[in-house]
Every structure is written in C-alpha cells, then in structure tokens.
Design an enzyme around this catalytic site. Structure first.
Site, PDB file in Angstrom:
ATOM      1  N   LYS A  68      -2.683 -23.058 -29.633  1.00  0.00           N
ATOM      2  CA  LYS A  68      -1.441 -22.288 -29.710  1.00  0.00           C
ATOM      3  C   LYS A  68      -1.551 -20.989 -28.915  1.00  0.00           C
ATOM      4  O   LYS A  68      -0.665 -20.657 -28.117  1.00  0.00           O
ATOM      5  CB  LYS A  68      -1.082 -21.981 -31.164  1.00  0.00           C
ATOM      6  CG  LYS A  68       0.258 -21.251 -31.315  1.00  0.00           C
ATOM      7  CD  LYS A  68       0.537 -20.892 -32.760  1.00  0.00           C
ATOM      8  CE  LYS A  68      -0.305 -19.699 -33.196  1.00  0.00           C
ATOM      9  NZ  LYS A  68       0.074 -19.193 -34.532  1.00  0.00           N
ATOM     10  N   ASP A  97       4.231 -22.723 -33.457  1.00  0.00           N
ATOM     11  CA  ASP A  97       3.840 -22.052 -34.700  1.00  0.00           C
ATOM     12  C   ASP A  97       4.682 -22.617 -35.836  1.00  0.00           C
ATOM     13  O   ASP A  97       5.418 -23.598 -35.656  1.00  0.00           O
ATOM     14  CB  ASP A  97       3.996 -20.538 -34.582  1.00  0.00           C
ATOM     15  CG  ASP A  97       5.453 -20.115 -34.461  1.00  0.00           C
ATOM     16  OD1 ASP A  97       6.354 -20.989 -34.335  1.00  0.00           O
ATOM     17  OD2 ASP A  97       5.717 -18.898 -34.486  1.00  0.00           O
TER      18      ASP A  97
END
Length: 233
Positions: free
Chosen positions: A138, A156
């Site tokens: 991420k 997320d």
C-alpha cells in the site's frame, strides 16, 4: 458444453462487462467534475518526507501525522540526516502516533537503507520500495502514484469499503483483489487521481458506520444504495 450454451455464456459475460464499464465511467466522470483537485492530505516537501508521512499514517489519521511531522522534519529533513538518528530520537518526536516504537525503528531502518542503497533517493519501482523497512504494498503504491504518477492503486480501508459499496468491486476478499479489480477498469492515466477520489469519499462521505447518502452525488450508481432502496420498497 453445447455451442448454444457457450454462445449464451459469452454474451452474458460481455453484457456484465458493459454494465461494469458503464458504472466506472459514470462514477469517474462524477468525481472528475466534482473533485478535480483531490490530492493527499499529508503535508510534505520532498519524496522522502512523503514516504515518512505515509509510513506514519498506517492505522493513524493524516491529521495526527501532520501534527507530528513539522518537528520531525525540522530535525531530520532527509534520509541522510535521519539515517544518523537513533530509534529513541525518532520515538521522542512521533510518540503520539499509533505504534510509535515499530514506526521509529522502521523510519531509522528505511533511512539507512536509502542512503546505503539508493544514495538517499526514493526508488521509483514497487519491488525496490517494498525492500525498505516498514514499506508494504500500500505504501509503495502511494509513492509510485503520488511522486512518480504511475498507475498504481493503494487500497486502504476507505477504498476497500467504498469500492464494494459503489459496485466497482465484487466480493473482494482483500486489498490486492480490490486493487486488481479497480486497475482493470480505471484508465491508467486516471488511477493516481482515482485513489484520492475514493479515499476522500470514504473519509468524509461514505463513512463506515454512518454513510452520508443524503449528500452523496453517486447514489444513482451506488449498488448498496440501490439495494437498500429496493428492500425499503
């Protein structure tokens, strides 16, 4: 499988693909018209500082990170200076964020690796970024998208939730599945901006417990909203 059944199956797949493409097109057009300047809310002055801020933002609000980073960056503005810091030095400046002990270790570790392996510069590839302590997929996707404008989608909790509710993803089990479904249909040049569109929509409108559907401009295409209305009728 008979030829008739195979032909019908192909037609059904093509029709579903057409529907999902239409959903993506309408939703992306709405964002482009209503949130053209969407960007990260983290405050930074260099690629290194963004990397530090993103690492600090894991399971922590951007607001809290932005309160911490001014003093941190004043003391350690780049990888070279932070590579000479001790974990205790960094901890004293970031202790109010979540998991400060681990993050202090990660920041010192990634700074030293940047200096040793990349001359203090931030690499521009996902595999290289993910070799840095504290940098997962991420975080690496954020850096590639924001700093290098690459077509990478950082997923997320907000993006995972919003994508499923809007119907941009279907039965996604984890962030990687969501990432792959989104990048399949979002035009490459729009992916960096789409990341911020979905994230900010989840942060301020399509919230986890109390989504503000009454002020959402996407209800016409939102799968969850449409399903809810059908049940109420």
């Amino acid at each position: 499988m008979t030829c008739w059944y195979r032909r019908k199956l192909i037609l059904c797949i093509l029709y579903l693909n057409m529907l999902i493409k239409d959903r993506f097109s309408n939703i992306l057009s709405w964002f482009a018209n209503n949130a053209p300047s969407a960007d990260t809310e983290l405050i930074y002055d260099s690629p290194f500082q963004l990397l530090v801020a993103v690492v600090l933002s894991a399971q922590c609000t951007d607001r809290r990170v932005n309160l911490v980073t001014p003093n941190l960056f004043a003391a350690y503005p780049d990888a070279e200076s932070m590579s000479h810091a001790s974990v205790a030095d960094i901890f004293s400046l970031i202790h109010s964020v979540s998991y400060p002990n681990a993050k202090a270790e990660h920041l010192v570790g990634l700074s030293r690796r940047l200096v040793e392996c990349y001359d203090g510069q931030i690499p521009d590839s996902l595999p290289e970024l993910m070799t840095l302590p504290g940098v997962g997929r991420k975080t690496a996707n954020v850096i590639c998208a924001v700093i290098y404008n690459q077509p990478t989608m950082a997923v997320d909790t907000h993006i995972f939730r919003v994508s499923e509710r809007l119907g941009l993803t279907t039965n996604s089990k984890n962030p990687l599945q969501t990432e792959r479904q989104l990048t399949k249909y979002i035009p490459a040049q729009m992916i960096p901006k789409a990341h911020h569109w979905l994230l900010l929509h989840g942060r301020y409108v399509c919230m986890a417990r109390t989504p503000h559907c009454e002020k959402c401009g996407l209800t016409s295409w939102c799968r969850t909203f449409q399903q809810k209305n059908k049940k109420e009728v």
